[in-house]
Design a protein around this motif. Structure first.
Motif, short mmCIF file in Angstrom:
data_model
loop_
_atom_site.label_atom_id
_atom_site.label_comp_id
_atom_site.label_asym_id
_atom_site.label_seq_id
_atom_site.Cartn_x
_atom_site.Cartn_y
_atom_site.Cartn_z
N ALA A 110 -70.52 32.14 42.72
CA ALA A 110 -71.97 31.97 42.50
C ALA A 110 -72.37 32.50 41.14
CB ALA A 110 -72.74 32.69 43.61
N ARG B 292 -74.95 27.33 34.54
CA ARG B 292 -76.22 26.62 34.62
C ARG B 292 -77.22 27.17 33.62
NH1 ARG B 292 -79.71 26.54 40.09
NH2 ARG B 292 -80.02 28.70 39.42
N SER B 293 -77.22 28.50 33.41
CA SER B 293 -78.12 29.10 32.43
C SER B 293 -77.78 28.66 31.02
CB SER B 293 -78.05 30.63 32.54
OG SER B 293 -78.88 31.24 31.57
N TYR C 147 -71.21 30.05 38.43
CA TYR C 147 -72.03 28.84 38.42
C TYR C 147 -73.40 29.11 37.81
CZ TYR C 147 -74.88 24.98 40.06
OH TYR C 147 -75.75 23.91 40.12
N LEU C 148 -74.01 30.25 38.13
CA LEU C 148 -75.32 30.57 37.57
C LEU C 148 -75.23 30.77 36.06
CD1 LEU C 148 -76.72 33.00 40.30
CD2 LEU C 148 -77.42 30.64 39.84
N THR D 193 -80.61 37.27 42.20
CA THR D 193 -80.53 35.88 41.74
C THR D 193 -79.45 35.12 42.48
OG1 THR D 193 -81.21 36.63 39.54
CG2 THR D 193 -80.29 34.40 39.72
N GLU D 194 -78.31 35.77 42.68
CA GLU D 194 -77.21 35.12 43.39
C GLU D 194 -77.56 34.91 44.86
OE1 GLU D 194 -74.11 37.84 42.63
OE2 GLU D 194 -73.70 37.14 40.60
N GLN E 221 -80.57 34.43 46.02
CA GLN E 221 -81.50 33.31 46.06
C GLN E 221 -80.79 31.98 45.92
OE1 GLN E 221 -84.67 33.44 46.78
NE2 GLN E 221 -84.88 31.20 46.58
N TYR E 222 -79.77 31.95 45.07
CA TYR E 222 -78.99 30.72 44.91
C TYR E 222 -78.26 30.36 46.19
CZ TYR E 222 -74.94 27.87 43.77
OH TYR E 222 -73.96 26.92 43.79
N SER F 87 -80.97 29.04 48.61
CA SER F 87 -81.57 27.76 48.22
C SER F 87 -80.56 26.61 48.25
CB SER F 87 -82.18 27.88 46.82
OG SER F 87 -81.17 28.21 45.87
N SER F 88 -79.31 26.90 47.98
CA SER F 88 -78.30 25.84 47.98
C SER F 88 -77.83 25.46 49.38
CB SER F 88 -77.09 26.29 47.15
OG SER F 88 -76.49 27.45 47.73
#
Length: 257
Positions: free
Chosen positions: A217, A224-225, A220-221, A154-155, A157-158, A161-162
Motif C-alpha cells: 500500500a 500515485r503521488s 502504491y501510494l 493515509t494507508e 484510508q486507501y 476506500s479500495s
C-alpha cells in the motif's frame, strides 16, 4: 408356707432334670448322617437282614420300599436337588458374566464411537488443543482494529476506500464460519482433522495475501503521488527522453557502484 412351697418346687424341677436321659437311636442317627453330610451308605440301613435274611424287623421296615437304600436322596449328593440348583446357579452366573462382558464391550465401543463422532468433545481433542487452536488463534480472536495495525492513516484510508479491507473481512469471516461448522458438526475425528488442515492452509494463504497487500500500500501510494505531481507539472520533465541504450548503460553503471 411360701418358703416351703418354693423349696418343694425346686426339688421337683431338679428331679425332672435329673430324670431326663439322652435317647440315642442309631437308626435315626444313620438316617440323619446320610441325609445331611455323610455318604449314602447302603450298609448302614438298619435293621439288617440278619442271618439268611430272617430278621423280621428288617422286613417290617424295608419290605414296602426295598429300593429306598439304593436311591441316593441326599440334597447335596452328586445328583441331589440342591447340587443341581448350585450347578444351575453357577451356569446362570457364568451366562450373566458373558452377557455382562458383551454389554461392557458394546458400551465401550459406543463410548469410543461417540467420543470420535460427537461434536460435544471436539473442544477437548488433543490435536486441537496442542496445535490447531494456536494456529487459528488470530482468526478466532480477530478484531477489526488489528486488521490495519502498522499502517499510517493515509494507508488505512486507501485500504478502506479500495475495498481491500472489506474483501479481507468477508474472506476471514467465511473461513471462521466454516471452522465453527467443522467443530460443531457430528462427523468422525479424521474428517474433522482433515477439515482443520485444509482451512489452516487457506487461512495461511489469506493472511500472506493480506500482509502483502498491506506492505504494497505504501509503495502504491508513493507511485500515485509521484504520478499526480508529474501530471500537475510539479516535477520538471527531462529535456529529451533517454534511449534504451542509455538507460541500460545507466543501470550497469549503478550496478558497478
Amino acid at each position: 408356707m411360701k418358703k416351703s412351697f418354693l423349696l418343694l418346687l425346686l426339688c421337683l424341677l431338679s428331679w425332672v432334670v435329673g430324670a431326663q436321659k439322652k435317647i440315642t437311636d442309631k437308626h435315626i442317627t444313620y438316617q440323619q448322617e446320610r441325609m445331611v453330610f455323610k455318604q449314602w451308605d447302603a450298609d448302614k440301613f438298619t435293621p439288617n437282614p440278619g442271618f439268611l435274611g430272617l430278621n423280621p424287623q428288617y422286613w417290617i421296615t424295608w419290605a414296602l420300599h426295598p429300593n429306598y437304600p439304593k436311591t441316593d436322596l441326599r440334597p447335596l449328593g452328586p445328583l441331589g436337588p440342591q447340587t443341581q440348583r448350585l450347578m444351575l446357579a453357577a451356569a446362570m452366573q457364568n451366562t450373566d458374566n458373558i452377557y455382562k462382558l458383551h454389554a461392557d464391550t458394546l458400551r465401550n465401543t459406543a463410548l469410543s464411537e461417540a467420543s470420535t463422532y460427537s461434536s460435544d468433545l471436539a473442544f477437548a481433542d488433543p490435536l486441537w488443543l496442542m496445535y490447531y487452536r494456536n494456529e487459528f488463534d488470530s482468526l478466532l480472536n480477530q478484531a477489526d482494529a488489528d486488521m490495519l495495525s502498522g499502517l499510517s492513516p493515509t494507508e488505512k484510508q486507501y485500504m478502506i476506500s479500495s475495498g481491500l479491507l472489506e474483501w479481507y473481512t468477508e474472506e476471514s469471516r467465511a473461513l471462521l464460519e466454516r471452522l465453527e461448522i467443522a467443530r460443531s458438526t457430528t462427523v468422525d475425528r479424521g474428517s474433522r482433522i482433515m477439515a482443520y488442515h485444509r482451512m489452516l492452509s487457506e487461512f495461511r494463504k489469506l493472511s500472506a495475501s493480506w500482509e502483502t497487500k498491506k506492505s504494497r500500500a505504501k509503495t502504491y501510494l508513493a507511485i500515485r503521488s509521484s504520478a499526480q505531481k508529474l501530471r500537475a507539472g510539479e516535477v520538471p520533465r527531462p529535456a529529451s527522453p533517454k534511449s534504451d541504450i542509455q538507460i541500460a548503460n545507466d543501470i550497469l553503471k549503478k550496478s558497478k557502484l
